[in-house]
Every structure is written in C-alpha cells, then in structure tokens.
Design an enzyme around this catalytic site. Structure first.
Site, PDB file in Angstrom:
ATOM      1  N   GLU A  49      37.963  41.686  45.159  1.00  0.00           N
ATOM      2  CA  GLU A  49      36.898  42.600  44.702  1.00  0.00           C
ATOM      3  C   GLU A  49      36.099  43.126  45.900  1.00  0.00           C
ATOM      4  OE1 GLU A  49      34.711  41.236  41.224  1.00  0.00           O
ATOM      5  OE2 GLU A  49      36.547  41.289  40.039  1.00  0.00           O
ATOM      6  N   GLU A  80      42.997  39.142  37.458  1.00  0.00           N
ATOM      7  CA  GLU A  80      41.859  38.673  36.657  1.00  0.00           C
ATOM      8  C   GLU A  80      41.842  39.489  35.382  1.00  0.00           C
ATOM      9  OE1 GLU A  80      38.018  38.125  38.495  1.00  0.00           O
ATOM     10  OE2 GLU A  80      38.952  37.537  40.395  1.00  0.00           O
TER      11      GLU A  80
END
Ligand code: AHR
Length: 495
Positions: free
Chosen positions: A173, A297
């Site tokens: 991220e 994810e």
C-alpha cells in the site's frame, strides 16, 4: 428452472492453488494469541505454534501465507526479530493499537510456521521506512547458501540451510500506509529496491510482487505497470467489502438487515469489475501478459466487535461472510488464467478470519468451511461453465447482482468439481445441469447453509458446518437440484 452448463472439453487454465492463500499480519491477535503462543504456553503448541490452529489450517488446505503485513510490513525491521529472544527489541505497533511488539515472532518463527503448515512463503518487504540495504540483506539472510555475513548470521541464529521464498512483495500500500507515494515515484522506487532482491538460489527465482491499486485506482495500475513490467511477476490489488461503503461507519458483523446484507453482496461482486478493468489496463501496457494479477488483501471489513480494541480489527463472521467468500472464490476461479495468487485478510482473529480464538478455545468460522469445501479446485483445471440466474436488487446501491454464481474444474482423472453460491437471503433456486459429452457415473454433494446471521461462536462452535447434500437428482448427463437460499453447494461428479 435455471440452466447450468458445464463443458469439460473447454479447458481454460490451471487454477493456481495460491488463489486460496491467506494473510497474517502483526495486527491485533492474528500472530500473537491466534497463531503463536510461545514455547512456554499452556496451550498445546509445537515450537510456539498453536497445534489446534495449525491442524485446522492444514486440514483447510492453506497453500501460501503472506507475512508480516500489511501496513506493519513498512515499519518492520527484520533484524529486530532474529537472534536470542531475550535480546529482541520491543517496539510500538503504531498502526495497530499502539501495543508493544516484542518481536518474539520473527523470520525464523515464520518459516517454522510455514514448515508446520506445509505451505509456501510470501514475505512482504519494507519500502516505506526501510533501506535498500536492509531489504537486500534480508533476502541474503533468508536464501543465501554460501559464505556471507548474512548467511553466517542466520547460521549463528540456528538455521544452517537457507529457506525458500516463493513470493516477495516490494512494499505494501505504497499509495497509503506504505509511504503515501505517487505511482510514478513508487514505480521508480520499486525498480531500485527490486534490483537488490537477489536470486541466490539458482533453482528458485523469487516471484516479485509490486504494490498495486487501492480498489478502482486504474491510474495507479497504469503508471506502476509502465515502470515495473520488466521487473515484476505480479501486481497486487487490494479490495475490501464494506457493507455501507463508509469507513467511518462500516456496519456490524452480526447485526444487519436484509438491505445491508444485499449491499454487502453487491459490493463483494465488485471484485469481478475490478479484475476485468485492471486486467484491461495491464494488457494495454503489457500485451504479452507476463505480469499476473494478485489480490493479496480482500474480504469483509466491519466495525470491530463492541468492547474490543479498535486497532485490533476483530470481527465476527456469519453466513453472509461465507457467501462473500464463496462468490469471490468463484470469481477468482473464473479468472484463473490471469490471477496468480489471492490472500484473504486475515487468517486468525482479524477481519474476515477463518479462525477465531479465545485463550485455549478455537472456532472455525463459516468462511473457514467455504475454503475447505473449495480446496478441491486447487491445481485443478478450470473448465467452461455458465448458469442462468435471476438478479437481486440492492436498494442501497441502486444496482442488481446475480443470485447464482458458479465455477467448475476437472481433476487429472476427469472428475468434475462444481461450486455454486446462492446469494439470495430468502429464495431457493431450481437448476438443471447438463455436462457436455459426459456420462455421469455418480454424484456426491455437500452444502453450507443457514440464515444470513448464523455464526459459530465460543458457546456454539458448530452451529454452521458443512453437511451432505441430497436434494438433487442424478441424470444421464448431469443433475437437477434445488439450491437453498443463502447457501454454498459443492458437487463432485464422477464420470
Ligand atoms: O488488513 C488490514 C490492513 O488493511 C493492512 O495492514 C493494510 O495493508 C490494509 O489497509
């Protein structure tokens, strides 16, 4: 009666077992308590790993485990987690609850866990706050079988032979908790860090994963792909299903009405659109399709259970989650030619967990049962399939979604495995399945079903479980069946 067609002659692609992968972060009670209790715990363990959890994950067929994060990965300094435990640094887990991280679970413990699970490894490196040298040395420490400072250090710490890394994530991220970067900047940084992720083991090329987009950020995919297409084997999309779509008030994991249920399912179906659109962007940059899509994810994200630490992301899991898992895994199967790996968040006690623990007690969630049912698909060949279906209205989203979703695969003996999700909270569906060029010898089926709110908890751990399913009639070339509302059904067809 809905029509369901399976064409075993249309062999599409092998279903990579890693699509059924999991994710374990130093977050809340996932690693500590959930997986690792330490050698001195009264809870039965082998080298600190809970026996009940390890056995359940093996039984479920866990193929690969991502670690150590997540946001935690970009603050993790691996040298803090090796060597004698007494000397390991204590630090604050700033992202997740501000609790003390004592580093008692580190690199050696992770590989020991994967050894006990018999699963492959996926390590996420630190780009956000780590140096190129630190990442380079970690890979040397883990994989170099020769004379070098890091190999010596590993030996001193008790591991003579190097381990094998299957996947290595270069940052997590990086658009957010991993450094708040722009895609162009991250793309350049990826190339620099990745240069020093060496392949020391001539028999194993590490598959390198670049940080991919947040949901529908197609600009990120385009810019990062432009930069990394010659250096990455995968790019990792993150997408979470929030019933309300609002991070401030995501909704409860157990108390929801039918509108919120439908909205959750509708939002989970968005995975299909995201995969198609990101693949189209990836193809525009890399028509040779070297770079595969990873979804490392995914899952439901609700408000935490009342009374629990907000930074621990502990939530319950109901039949609604089972339906989300089942439809998502059907979507992944259907894209098996382009998806190399997916990792549900997270394995134990965090978000859409497959296992919940409380002291020495363990509960297998409805999501666990879906993964166990679907494990037959791992490494099978995806075949052509199509089902007609009604659509369900999600009033909150002003959108409709399909009631039924299926996928089908064949094993090396030609047996056919078909998984069907009925996403309707209230309506069963009659189906007639025809299998091309097939004389059916026998059919076995199992089902996971219940009210949308049904769950397993520490008082009633077996309320939701898989049972044999017999509400079908075998035909010469298929079967007819009634698929109950809110259910996941697996048919195993021998020919
Ligand atoms: O899974 C929980 C968190 O969600 C991860 O740490 C992060 O990568 C994502 O935002």
């Amino acid at each position: 009666m809905e029509k369901y067609l399976i064409n075993p002659n249309q062999k599409i692609s092998k279903i990579n077992k890693d699509i059924y992968g999991h994710f374990s972060e130093h977050l809340g009670r996932c690693i500590y308590d959930g997986i690792y209790v330490g050698e001195n715990s009264k809870i039965p363990n082998v080298n600190g790993m809970r026996c009940d959890v390890v056995n359940a994950l093996k039984e479920m067929g866990i193929p690969v485990l991502r670690w150590p994060g997540g946001c935690f990965a970009d603050e993790y300094h691996w040298k803090d987690g090796v060597g004698p435990k007494e000397g390991r640094k204590k630090m604050i887990n700033t992202h997740w609850g501000g609790v003390v991280e004592d580093n008692s679970f580190g690199t050696h413990e992770y590989f020991e866990l994967c050894r006990q699970l018999g699963c492959d490894t996926y390590i996420n490196g630190n780009v956000g706050s780590g140096s190129v040298q630190e990442m380079n040395e970690w890979v040397e420490y883990m994989t170099f079988d020769g004379v070098s400072p890091m190999a010596e250090l590993r030996k001193q710490n008790g591991q003579d032979k190097p381990w094998k890394i299957k996947y290595f994530g270069v940052g997590n991220e990086s658009w957010g908790c991993g450094g708040n970067m722009d895609p162009e900047y991250y793309g350049c940084l990826y190339k620099r860090y990745n240069t020093y992720v060496r392949d020391y083991d001539g028999n194993n090329r590490i598959k390198r994963i670049a940080c991919g987009p947040n949901g529908s950020d197609y600009h990120w995919t385009k810019e990062v792909m432009d930069k990394v297409k010659h250096q990455a084997q995968g790019i990792a999309l993150h997408y979470y299903t929030l019933p309300t779509g609002d991070w401030g008030h995501k909704g409860s994991s157990t108390e929801f009405d039918i509108k919120e249920y439908n909205s959750t399912i509708c939002k989970a179906y968005k995975m299909e659109e995201l995969i198609n659109n990101h693949l189209a962007v990836m193809d525009s940059v890399n028509p040779q399709k070297w770079v595969k899509l990873i979804i490392d994810e995914w899952g439901t994200w609700y408000d935490v259970e009342p009374g629990t630490n907000p930074g621990f992301l502990y939530q319950q899991n109901t039949m609604r989650d089972a339906v989300v898992a089942a439809l998502t895994l059907n979507i992944f199967n259907k894209h098996a030619d382009r998806i190399m790996m997916a990792n549900i968040a997270q394995t134990v006690n965090v978000l859409q967990a497959v296992i919940l623990t409380e002291a020495d007690k363990m509960v297998l969630t409805p999501t666990y049962h879906v993964f166990k049912m679907y494990k037959d698909h791992q490494e099978n060949t995806l075949v052509g399939s199509y089902i007609t279906t009604d659509e369900i209205d999600s009033a909150n989203d002003k959108k409709k979604f399909p009631q039924l979703l299926e996928s089908a695969s064949v094993d090396e003996n030609g047996n056919i495995y078909s998984t069907i999700t009925n996403t309707s909270a209230t309506k069963s569906a009659k189906i007639k399945c025809q299998i091309a060029d097939t004389k059916v010898k026998s059919i076995k089926a199992e089902i996971l079903t219940g009210d949308i709110h049904d769950k397993n908890d520490f008082e009633n751990a077996d309320a939701v479980k898989t049972v044999n399913f017999s509400d079908f009639r075998q035909l010469k070339d298929g079967f007819t069946a009634t698929i109950p509302a809110c259910s996941v059904v697996k048919f195993v067809i021998e020919k």
